[in-house]
Design a protein around this motif. Structure first.
Motif, mmCIF file in Angstrom:
data_model
loop_
_atom_site.group_PDB
_atom_site.id
_atom_site.type_symbol
_atom_site.label_atom_id
_atom_site.label_comp_id
_atom_site.label_asym_id
_atom_site.label_seq_id
_atom_site.Cartn_x
_atom_site.Cartn_y
_atom_site.Cartn_z
ATOM 1 N N ARG A 156 0.851 -1.174 0.000
ATOM 2 C CA ARG A 156 0.000 0.000 0.000
ATOM 3 C C ARG A 156 0.891 1.229 0.000
ATOM 4 O O ARG A 156 1.857 1.308 0.764
ATOM 5 C CB ARG A 156 -0.925 0.021 1.223
ATOM 6 N N GLN A 157 0.565 2.179 -0.877
ATOM 7 C CA GLN A 157 1.318 3.432 -0.920
ATOM 8 C C GLN A 157 0.874 4.350 0.205
ATOM 9 O O GLN A 157 -0.327 4.545 0.413
ATOM 10 C CB GLN A 157 1.087 4.155 -2.243
ATOM 11 N N VAL A 158 1.845 4.888 0.895
ATOM 12 C CA VAL A 158 1.578 5.896 1.921
ATOM 13 C C VAL A 158 2.308 7.162 1.480
ATOM 14 O O VAL A 158 3.529 7.156 1.296
ATOM 15 C CB VAL A 158 2.088 5.440 3.304
ATOM 16 N N ILE A 159 1.548 8.236 1.280
ATOM 17 C CA ILE A 159 2.118 9.468 0.723
ATOM 18 C C ILE A 159 1.983 10.608 1.713
ATOM 19 O O ILE A 159 0.869 10.970 2.114
ATOM 20 C CB ILE A 159 1.420 9.843 -0.593
ATOM 21 N N PHE A 160 3.107 11.150 2.112
ATOM 22 C CA PHE A 160 3.124 12.360 2.935
ATOM 23 C C PHE A 160 3.175 13.547 1.964
ATOM 24 O O PHE A 160 4.212 13.848 1.374
ATOM 25 C CB PHE A 160 4.338 12.367 3.867
ATOM 26 N N VAL A 161 2.025 14.173 1.787
ATOM 27 C CA VAL A 161 1.913 15.285 0.851
ATOM 28 C C VAL A 161 2.720 16.472 1.370
ATOM 29 O O VAL A 161 2.761 16.732 2.582
ATOM 30 C CB VAL A 161 0.438 15.692 0.663
ATOM 31 N N VAL A 162 3.384 17.180 0.436
ATOM 32 C CA VAL A 162 4.143 18.373 0.812
ATOM 33 C C VAL A 162 3.312 19.593 0.422
ATOM 34 O O VAL A 162 3.266 19.974 -0.757
ATOM 35 C CB VAL A 162 5.517 18.419 0.113
ATOM 36 N N PRO A 163 2.613 20.221 1.377
ATOM 37 C CA PRO A 163 1.782 21.387 1.051
ATOM 38 C C PRO A 163 2.639 22.550 0.550
ATOM 39 O O PRO A 163 3.838 22.637 0.871
ATOM 40 C CB PRO A 163 1.120 21.736 2.391
#
Length: 286
Positions: A156-163
């Motif tokens: 499963r991909q876990v993505i920490f978005v960079v605002p």
């Protein structure tokens, strides 16, 4: 940028060689050198360009002998693809070729020869089938080394978005801190969902044979129930949760892969001999 070079003065069109009575002129040689240098980024010396043109005529003669043709539609499609890769339409591309001192027909001639040669080699390869005995021996040898073994992964991909305005470095540190606390896919994924600016994708399955070496190395060293080390992508800081790993053996897939490899090597090995054979049959004058 290379296609914005100014045109060079025209050169004399004296015949420098011929193949079965078809002339190769000094202009042909000059054009081939320009095509090689500006389009394919592989500069040719004058003698090498002459030899390449001779070989192309030999190949084209053989293709005509067996009734092989490259249609205008196919050639337009090839030129259109080259234009698209340069972010131009075909007309713009050909206009820029002319500005660079390249006759579009010179580029088409090279592409046509490459196309027919690939097909000639494929046809020749089909007449020299690999025997079951040699294929079976290679499959058995490589299966014994573990090459038939395949690992199926569920991740499963876990993505920490960079605002906007945020630091990628800080988000990478956030991801690493969360990774240290992640110990299984069931509870770990739910915890990740509660974090701000973190996206968790659905489960996906991939076989080891479908993965790049870099990704395979990453998954191999990550235990089940843990996250891979963070890596940066266009979406943000990503990690993969390794939820399942299952090993199996697939001799059928291994056999297919080995057959393709053996056929490719045989084709490559016979190319020089085939070309030499065609040259010997041709009336070449230099």
């Amino acid at each position: 940028a290379a296609l914005l070079l100014a045109s060079a003065p025209a050169v004399a069109q004296g015949t420098v060689a011929s193949v079965n009575g078809e002339p190769i002129t000094s202009r042909d040689v000059d054009q081939r050198m320009r095509v090689a240098s500006l389009i394919f980024r592989q500069p040719l010396t004058r003698p090498a360009a002459i030899q390449e043109l001779i070989d192309d005529k030999v190949k084209m003669n053989e293709s005509r002998r067996i009734g092989m043709r490259v249609t205008t539609a196919h050639m337009d499609e090839m030129m259109s693809k080259m234009a698209a890769s340069a972010r131009q339409n075909q007309m713009q591309f050909e206009q820029n070729l002319v500005k660079a001192g390249i006759d579009p027909d010179a580029l088409k001639a090279k592409i046509t020869a490459q196309t027919v040669w690939s097909e000639l080699l494929r046809q020749r390869a089909r007449t020299s089938n690999i025997s079951n005995a040699e294929l079976n021996a290679e499959v058995e040898s490589r299966a014994a080394k573990g090459e038939a073994r395949i690992t199926d992964y569920v991740v499963r991909q876990v993505i920490f978005v960079v605002p906007p305005g945020s630091s990628p470095g800080q988000r990478e540190r956030d991801a690493s801190a969360s990774r240290a606390k992640f110990t299984d896919c069931e509870t770990g994924v739910e915890t990740m969902r509660t974090l701000r600016d973190v996206a968790v994708k659905e489960r996906i399955g991939r076989a080891s044979t479908e993965l790049s070496k870099g990704m395979l190395d990453l998954l191999e060293k990550t235990p089940v129930g843990r996250l891979t080390t963070p890596y940066r992508t266009e979406q943000g800081i990503e990690m993969l949760a390794v939820c399942e790993k299952k090993e199996r053996e697939d001799n059928i897939q291994l056999r297919s892969r080995i057959e393709q490899e053996m056929q490719s090597k045989r084709t490559e090995g016979s190319a020089s001999a085939y070309l030499a054979e065609l040259r010997a049959k041709a009336d070449i004058k230099r």
